[in-house]
Design a protein around this motif. Structure first.
Motif, PDB file in Angstrom:
ATOM      1  N   THR A  54     118.322  15.677 -31.146  1.00  0.00           N
ATOM      2  CA  THR A  54     119.427  16.630 -31.272  1.00  0.00           C
ATOM      3  C   THR A  54     119.537  17.129 -32.704  1.00  0.00           C
ATOM      4  O   THR A  54     119.705  18.336 -32.944  1.00  0.00           O
ATOM      5  CB  THR A  54     120.765  15.943 -30.880  1.00  0.00           C
ATOM      6  OG1 THR A  54     120.561  15.247 -29.661  1.00  0.00           O
ATOM      7  CG2 THR A  54     121.891  16.928 -30.736  1.00  0.00           C
ATOM      8  N   LEU A  55     119.416  16.214 -33.633  1.00  0.00           N
ATOM      9  CA  LEU A  55     119.529  16.552 -35.057  1.00  0.00           C
ATOM     10  C   LEU A  55     118.443  17.545 -35.465  1.00  0.00           C
ATOM     11  O   LEU A  55     118.727  18.569 -36.118  1.00  0.00           O
ATOM     12  CB  LEU A  55     119.399  15.244 -35.844  1.00  0.00           C
ATOM     13  CG  LEU A  55     119.755  15.220 -37.307  1.00  0.00           C
ATOM     14  CD1 LEU A  55     121.130  15.816 -37.536  1.00  0.00           C
ATOM     15  CD2 LEU A  55     119.720  13.769 -37.793  1.00  0.00           C
ATOM     16  N   VAL A  56     117.224  17.274 -35.074  1.00  0.00           N
ATOM     17  CA  VAL A  56     116.116  18.170 -35.417  1.00  0.00           C
ATOM     18  C   VAL A  56     116.342  19.534 -34.756  1.00  0.00           C
ATOM     19  O   VAL A  56     116.151  20.579 -35.391  1.00  0.00           O
ATOM     20  CB  VAL A  56     114.757  17.547 -35.009  1.00  0.00           C
ATOM     21  CG1 VAL A  56     113.639  18.575 -35.084  1.00  0.00           C
ATOM     22  CG2 VAL A  56     114.447  16.343 -35.885  1.00  0.00           C
ATOM     23  N   ALA A  57     116.803  19.541 -33.508  1.00  0.00           N
ATOM     24  CA  ALA A  57     117.055  20.812 -32.805  1.00  0.00           C
ATOM     25  C   ALA A  57     118.110  21.635 -33.561  1.00  0.00           C
ATOM     26  O   ALA A  57     117.979  22.861 -33.685  1.00  0.00           O
ATOM     27  CB  ALA A  57     117.513  20.547 -31.378  1.00  0.00           C
ATOM     28  N   GLU A  58     119.127  20.981 -34.083  1.00  0.00           N
ATOM     29  CA  GLU A  58     120.181  21.676 -34.838  1.00  0.00           C
ATOM     30  C   GLU A  58     119.606  22.322 -36.105  1.00  0.00           C
ATOM     31  O   GLU A  58     119.920  23.460 -36.429  1.00  0.00           O
ATOM     32  CB  GLU A  58     121.286  20.688 -35.251  1.00  0.00           C
ATOM     33  CG  GLU A  58     122.129  20.190 -34.096  1.00  0.00           C
ATOM     34  CD  GLU A  58     123.083  21.248 -33.562  1.00  0.00           C
ATOM     35  OE1 GLU A  58     123.688  21.964 -34.383  1.00  0.00           O
ATOM     36  OE2 GLU A  58     123.212  21.366 -32.342  1.00  0.00           O
ATOM     37  N   VAL A  59     118.768  21.578 -36.798  1.00  0.00           N
ATOM     38  CA  VAL A  59     118.181  22.107 -38.037  1.00  0.00           C
ATOM     39  C   VAL A  59     117.258  23.286 -37.722  1.00  0.00           C
ATOM     40  O   VAL A  59     117.250  24.288 -38.439  1.00  0.00           O
ATOM     41  CB  VAL A  59     117.430  20.984 -38.807  1.00  0.00           C
ATOM     42  CG1 VAL A  59     116.590  21.555 -39.931  1.00  0.00           C
ATOM     43  CG2 VAL A  59     118.427  19.977 -39.353  1.00  0.00           C
ATOM     44  N   LEU A  60     116.513  23.189 -36.630  1.00  0.00           N
ATOM     45  CA  LEU A  60     115.607  24.281 -36.252  1.00  0.00           C
ATOM     46  C   LEU A  60     116.390  25.563 -35.956  1.00  0.00           C
ATOM     47  O   LEU A  60     115.934  26.666 -36.251  1.00  0.00           O
ATOM     48  CB  LEU A  60     114.771  23.882 -35.030  1.00  0.00           C
ATOM     49  CG  LEU A  60     113.763  22.757 -35.256  1.00  0.00           C
ATOM     50  CD1 LEU A  60     113.136  22.333 -33.940  1.00  0.00           C
ATOM     51  CD2 LEU A  60     112.682  23.173 -36.244  1.00  0.00           C
ATOM     52  N   CYS A  61     117.588  25.414 -35.364  1.00  0.00           N
ATOM     53  CA  CYS A  61     118.436  26.583 -35.081  1.00  0.00           C
ATOM     54  C   CYS A  61     118.911  27.243 -36.369  1.00  0.00           C
ATOM     55  O   CYS A  61     119.066  28.445 -36.442  1.00  0.00           O
ATOM     56  CB  CYS A  61     119.687  26.183 -34.299  1.00  0.00           C
ATOM     57  SG  CYS A  61     119.365  25.847 -32.602  1.00  0.00           S
ATOM     58  N   ARG A  62     119.147  26.430 -37.397  1.00  0.00           N
ATOM     59  CA  ARG A  62     119.708  26.950 -38.649  1.00  0.00           C
ATOM     60  C   ARG A  62     118.684  27.578 -39.560  1.00  0.00           C
ATOM     61  O   ARG A  62     119.008  28.443 -40.359  1.00  0.00           O
ATOM     62  CB  ARG A  62     120.331  25.795 -39.453  1.00  0.00           C
ATOM     63  CG  ARG A  62     121.645  25.331 -38.963  1.00  0.00           C
ATOM     64  CD  ARG A  62     122.235  24.489 -40.060  1.00  0.00           C
ATOM     65  NE  ARG A  62     123.322  23.667 -39.601  1.00  0.00           N
ATOM     66  CZ  ARG A  62     124.001  22.865 -40.407  1.00  0.00           C
ATOM     67  NH1 ARG A  62     123.689  22.791 -41.679  1.00  0.00           N
ATOM     68  NH2 ARG A  62     124.987  22.141 -39.941  1.00  0.00           N
ATOM     69  N   ASP A  63     117.437  27.086 -39.509  1.00  0.00           N
ATOM     70  CA  ASP A  63     116.466  27.443 -40.545  1.00  0.00           C
ATOM     71  C   ASP A  63     115.165  27.928 -39.894  1.00  0.00           C
ATOM     72  O   ASP A  63     114.382  27.122 -39.390  1.00  0.00           O
ATOM     73  CB  ASP A  63     116.210  26.206 -41.420  1.00  0.00           C
ATOM     74  CG  ASP A  63     115.378  26.510 -42.655  1.00  0.00           C
ATOM     75  OD1 ASP A  63     114.656  27.517 -42.660  1.00  0.00           O
ATOM     76  OD2 ASP A  63     115.454  25.725 -43.614  1.00  0.00           O
TER      77      ASP A  63
END
Ligand code: 5GP
Length: 210
Positions: free
Chosen positions: A18-27
């Motif tokens: 989930t954490l990695v998915a969130e970062v991918l959405c942002r950057d």
């Protein structure tokens, strides 16, 4: 300059996916490596999106062909990172996240000493247990296996460059995104562009000579 290699490891249940998915959405400058695995897809997982699902024999043929940058057996299944895919993404300037287990992380660090290691810790053993109990494990035996593995995995956090504690998702996402951003701003990575900028400071015509 080629992009950074970011290794993200965590015990099962720490919320790494989930954490990695969130970062991918942002950057948009960060891309995930899509691993190969011999495990069966879970409901909702898509071929080529979450993983490349292959048979154990296909996976072993890929090992023999040297296709993997790293590979490991985790919770009884084989997982590996495609060397070519990661090279292509980095050459195109993307930072690449490898969300992999601690064995794969150690192999990658040996091969790429400048890879950036981030370990995701849950706030406590109790919280990890609760998370795995409610949603992370497929069966009682699987829960026991993941909990037992978590003991060794969390001890490995001492070998990483950064630790993110995943208590509150937004804070943990901020931290992981900040690590990636800061690594991108290192002098070593910025030196070519910094030199170009410094050239423009070379004897500007409008300043009188001293
Ligand atoms: P899951 O089956 O829950 O998706 O993943 C199980 C574990 O395998 C997780 O710790 C995950 O990070 C790890 N894993 C996923 N892909 C790779 C990979 O390519 N290499 C290695 N070494 N571990 C991986």
């Amino acid at each position: 300059m080629s992009g950074n290699l970011i290794i993200v490891s965590a015990p099962s249940g720490a919320g790494k996916t989930t954490l990695v998915a969130e970062v991918l959405c942002r950057d948009a400058q960060v891309k995930p490596s899509i691993s190969f695995t011999s495990r069966q897809p879970r409901p909702g997982e898509e071929q080529g999106v979450h993983y490349h699902f292959v048979s154990r024999a296909e996976f072993q043929a890929m090992i023999a062909d040297g296709d993997f940058l790293e590979w490991a057996e985790v919770h009884g299944n084989l997982y590996g990172t495609s060397r070519r895919y990661v090279e292509q993404l980095r050459a195109a300037g993307f930072d690449v996240i490898l969300a992999i287990d601690v064995q794969g992380a150690a192999q990658t660090r040996r091969l790429f000493p400048d890879a950036i290691g981030v370990f995701i810790l849950p706030p406590s053993w109790q919280v990890l247990r609760e998370r795995l109990d409610t949603r992370g494990a497929n069966s009682a035996a699987d829960l026991q296996l993941r909990l037992r593995n978590a003991l060794d995995e969390t001890a490995q956090c001492r070998n990483f460059d950064y630790v993110v504690i995943n208590d509150e998702l937004t804070t943990a996402t901020d931290e992981l995104a900040a690590i990636i951003l800061a690594e991108r701003c290192r002098l070593q990575r910025r030196s070519a562009v910094a030199e170009q900028i410094l050239q423009t400071f070379n004897k500007p015509a409008e300043l009188p000579t001293r």
